[in-house]
Design a protein around this motif. Sequence first.
Motif: not given
Length: 325
Positions: A110, A100, A133
Motif C-alpha cells: 500500500a 485500491l 481502500t
Amino acid sequence: MTEDADGEELTYAEAGVDIEASEAATAALIGAVGDSEGDYAGLLDIGDRYLALATDGVGTKLLVAEALEDYSTVGIDCIAMNVNDLVAAGVRPVAFVDYLAVDEPDERFAEQVGEGLARGAELSDMALVGGETAVMPEVVKGLDLAGTCAGLAAKDAVFDGEAEPGDALVGWESSGIHSNGLTLAREAVTRNHDYTDDCPFEGYDTLGAALLEPTRIYTDLLDPMREHGVRGAAHVTGGGWTNLERLGDHRYVVEDPFDAQPVFEFVQSEGGVSDAEMHRTFNMGTGFVAALDPDAAASLAEATDGRVIGRVEAGEGVAVRGLEL
C-alpha cells in the motif's frame, strides 16, 4: 507473420482479451446509460467551462508487480492512463481519486502504491484529493488499482476531436508497453521465461522490470498543442494504432513512427505474434498522436520532443509500417 518455436501464433484474444467483444460490451453499457459528450473523457457543461472526467485502471500489469513484489511504479500508471485521456481531449487534469481493492491489507505494498500515485500526480501537476481502500477477499485476489481523474478546460480550449484530410500527424514517443496489452505481453514472456530472468536487452535488470516501465505522462503537451491549433489527439492505448480512428472516418497514413523499444521485439519473438497483432494491441514506440494543419506541424514538433509521423487522407483505415489495420 512471426511464429514461436511451436509454430503457433499468439493473439490478444487467445491470451484472454478479445478486443471486439470488449468493444461490444462497452457499446452495450453506453447504450444502456446514454451517450456522454466527449470521446476519451466525459465532458460536463458547467457554464463557461467543461468539467471532464476519465476513469481507468492498471490492468494485469499488477500481476507483474506482484511477481516481483515491486509496486512502486503502478501508481504512476494508474494516473497516466487517466490524465493522458484528458490530454487527448484538450483538458488539463486538476484532481485525482484512487480506488485500491485488496484481498487482505498489506502496509508494504500500500505504501509503494501510494508513492507511485504521489509521483504520478507530481508529474501531472495535479492534486491527489483522496481515495478508497476496500478489503474484499471473496471478490478480489491480490489487488486491483483504478482511479478517476477530473479536469477543467475553457470551452474554446477543448479539441474538436475531428481530423481533416490533408492534416499532418505529429507523434510523441512512448516509454515502452505502457499499461495496456499486458495480458498478451505476459503470456508471451512467460512461455519460456520468468519475470525474474535477466533482461536480454539494455536498460533493465530483469524481464519483469522491462514490463513495469511506467507509462509516460503527456500533460506537458497541452499548451504547445493548443498554441499550434491541434484539431484532435489520440492516446495510443487499448486497440493500439486503431485508436487513430477516433479522430474521424478518414485514412491515417503513418510513415515515420518512433522506433519500437526492444521489449516489443522480445514480446513478439517469444509469443510468435504477427506484426498486425502487435500494432493492434500495443503503441509500438509511439504513445500519443495529434492531428493539425500541416503548416503548423513542424513547429509543434520542434517546440516539443515530437516529430511529424504521417498524414490524414480521405478514405478509411490505418496504415503503419506497411501494415493495413
